[in-house]
Scaffold this motif. Structure first.
Motif, PDB file in Angstrom:
ATOM      1  N   ALA A 170       0.838  -1.200   0.000  1.00  0.00           N
ATOM      2  CA  ALA A 170       0.000   0.000   0.000  1.00  0.00           C
ATOM      3  C   ALA A 170       0.870   1.246   0.000  1.00  0.00           C
ATOM      4  O   ALA A 170       2.011   1.240   0.503  1.00  0.00           O
ATOM      5  N   ALA A 171       0.347   2.321  -0.565  1.00  0.00           N
ATOM      6  CA  ALA A 171       1.064   3.586  -0.547  1.00  0.00           C
ATOM      7  C   ALA A 171       1.316   4.005   0.898  1.00  0.00           C
ATOM      8  O   ALA A 171       0.411   3.983   1.734  1.00  0.00           O
ATOM      9  N   GLY A 172       2.558   4.368   1.182  1.00  0.00           N
ATOM     10  CA  GLY A 172       2.952   4.749   2.538  1.00  0.00           C
ATOM     11  C   GLY A 172       3.626   3.643   3.307  1.00  0.00           C
ATOM     12  O   GLY A 172       4.225   3.892   4.358  1.00  0.00           O
ATOM     13  N   ASP A 173       3.544   2.390   2.811  1.00  0.00           N
ATOM     14  CA  ASP A 173       4.211   1.256   3.454  1.00  0.00           C
ATOM     15  C   ASP A 173       5.629   1.107   2.906  1.00  0.00           C
ATOM     16  O   ASP A 173       5.907   1.475   1.753  1.00  0.00           O
ATOM     17  N   MET A 174       6.494   0.495   3.695  1.00  0.00           N
ATOM     18  CA  MET A 174       7.894   0.338   3.316  1.00  0.00           C
ATOM     19  C   MET A 174       8.345  -1.091   3.566  1.00  0.00           C
ATOM     20  O   MET A 174       7.873  -1.751   4.497  1.00  0.00           O
ATOM     21  N   VAL A 175       9.266  -1.569   2.747  1.00  0.00           N
ATOM     22  CA  VAL A 175       9.889  -2.865   2.964  1.00  0.00           C
ATOM     23  C   VAL A 175      11.395  -2.668   3.103  1.00  0.00           C
ATOM     24  O   VAL A 175      12.007  -1.875   2.378  1.00  0.00           O
ATOM     25  N   LEU A 176      11.987  -3.379   4.069  1.00  0.00           N
ATOM     26  CA  LEU A 176      13.431  -3.422   4.250  1.00  0.00           C
ATOM     27  C   LEU A 176      13.899  -4.821   3.888  1.00  0.00           C
ATOM     28  O   LEU A 176      13.257  -5.815   4.252  1.00  0.00           O
ATOM     29  N   TYR A 177      15.032  -4.906   3.206  1.00  0.00           N
ATOM     30  CA  TYR A 177      15.575  -6.216   2.832  1.00  0.00           C
ATOM     31  C   TYR A 177      17.096  -6.105   2.692  1.00  0.00           C
ATOM     32  O   TYR A 177      17.633  -5.003   2.527  1.00  0.00           O
ATOM     33  N   PRO A 178      17.809  -7.235   2.778  1.00  0.00           N
ATOM     34  CA  PRO A 178      19.271  -7.164   2.746  1.00  0.00           C
ATOM     35  C   PRO A 178      19.803  -6.572   1.447  1.00  0.00           C
ATOM     36  O   PRO A 178      19.333  -6.911   0.350  1.00  0.00           O
ATOM     37  N   GLY A 179      20.794  -5.710   1.557  1.00  0.00           N
ATOM     38  CA  GLY A 179      21.402  -5.119   0.377  1.00  0.00           C
ATOM     39  C   GLY A 179      22.121  -6.129  -0.493  1.00  0.00           C
ATOM     40  O   GLY A 179      22.428  -5.846  -1.653  1.00  0.00           O
ATOM     41  N   THR A 180      22.374  -7.305   0.043  1.00  0.00           N
ATOM     42  CA  THR A 180      23.040  -8.370  -0.710  1.00  0.00           C
ATOM     43  C   THR A 180      22.100  -9.109  -1.647  1.00  0.00           C
ATOM     44  O   THR A 180      22.549  -9.930  -2.449  1.00  0.00           O
TER      45      THR A 180
END
Length: 227
Positions: A147-157
């Motif tokens: 959804a707009a306004g949500d964020m995902v974090l994930y490994p840079g690798t």
């Protein structure tokens, strides 16, 4: 680890960001790509020093500074100023690639190790087709369209890509974080412990066991953190 952080931007902040993006002037996304990524990158980006980009950067960084879930998940040491991209029409995809290990903060020369990649979705997912962020991890490919306004974090690798947008426009912010805890596995343990501690406090209050576990959390962070 992949972590979804819901409603990073409030409804008012999201409307303001979308209004600024509507008046923005875009350029080819290949300008910021490395040698490998440039071969598969076909999108548009805001010039990072433009007035609209600076306003959006201030908005997002101001929110993240006060966001406890972001801090718990990322344990940020340095955060690169957010950048902004658009997918649609003839510039609608970004093939499989890995982000560069070290990036420079624009205009400062400060180096940032890209431990964590972040994507903050800025368009209503019902307004466009395709555009999934596809991230390869140890459990296979994860397809992310939030959804707009949500964020995902994930490994840079991680190897990742953005699927072609076949209708409408996909708008997002993307940036990188150098964490105080370099290891993804160690960050995951700390995050899981912090989330469990929060649940314990909500259910039982500040018990002796919660205090002891909090001490363990901080002792592990003390052992692993590079500040």
């Amino acid at each position: 680890m992949l972590i979804r952080i819901p409603a990073v931007l409030s409804a008012d902040a999201l409307r303001q960001a979308q209004a600024w993006l509507a008046e923005a002037k875009w350029e080819s996304g290949s300008a910021s790509a490395g040698t490998q990524a440039a071969q598969v990158k076909n999108n548009e980006q805001l010039p990072p020093t433009s007035e609209v980009a600076r306003r959006l950067q201030d908005l997002i960084l101001g929110v993240l500074e006060r966001h406890p879930l972001f801090f718990s998940a990322a344990l940020p040491k340095k955060v690169l100023p957010p950048m902004f991209n658009r997918y649609g029409g003839a510039t609608n995809t970004y093939g499989a690639h890995v982000d560069g290990a070290v990036r420079y903060a624009p205009g400062t020369g400060v180096r940032v190790r890209t431990d964590i990649s972040a994507t903050l979705f800025l368009a209503d997912p019902a307004s466009y087709d395709g555009g999934e962020l596809v991230i390869a991890d140890t459990y296979g490919e994860q397809r992310v369209k939030l959804a707009a306004g949500d964020m995902v974090l994930y490994p840079g690798t991680s190897v990742h890509r953005v699927e072609p947008v076949t209708r409408g426009q996909r708008l997002a912010s993307f940036f990188w974080i150098e964490s105080m805890v370099r290891s993804d596995e160690q960050r995951r343990l700390l995050y899981d412990m912090d989330m469990s501690l929060m649940k314990l406090r909500q259910q039982h209050g500040e018990t002796e066991a919660a205090v002891q576990l909090t001490g363990t959390y901080h002792n592990l962070l003390r052992m692993w953190a590079d500040t």
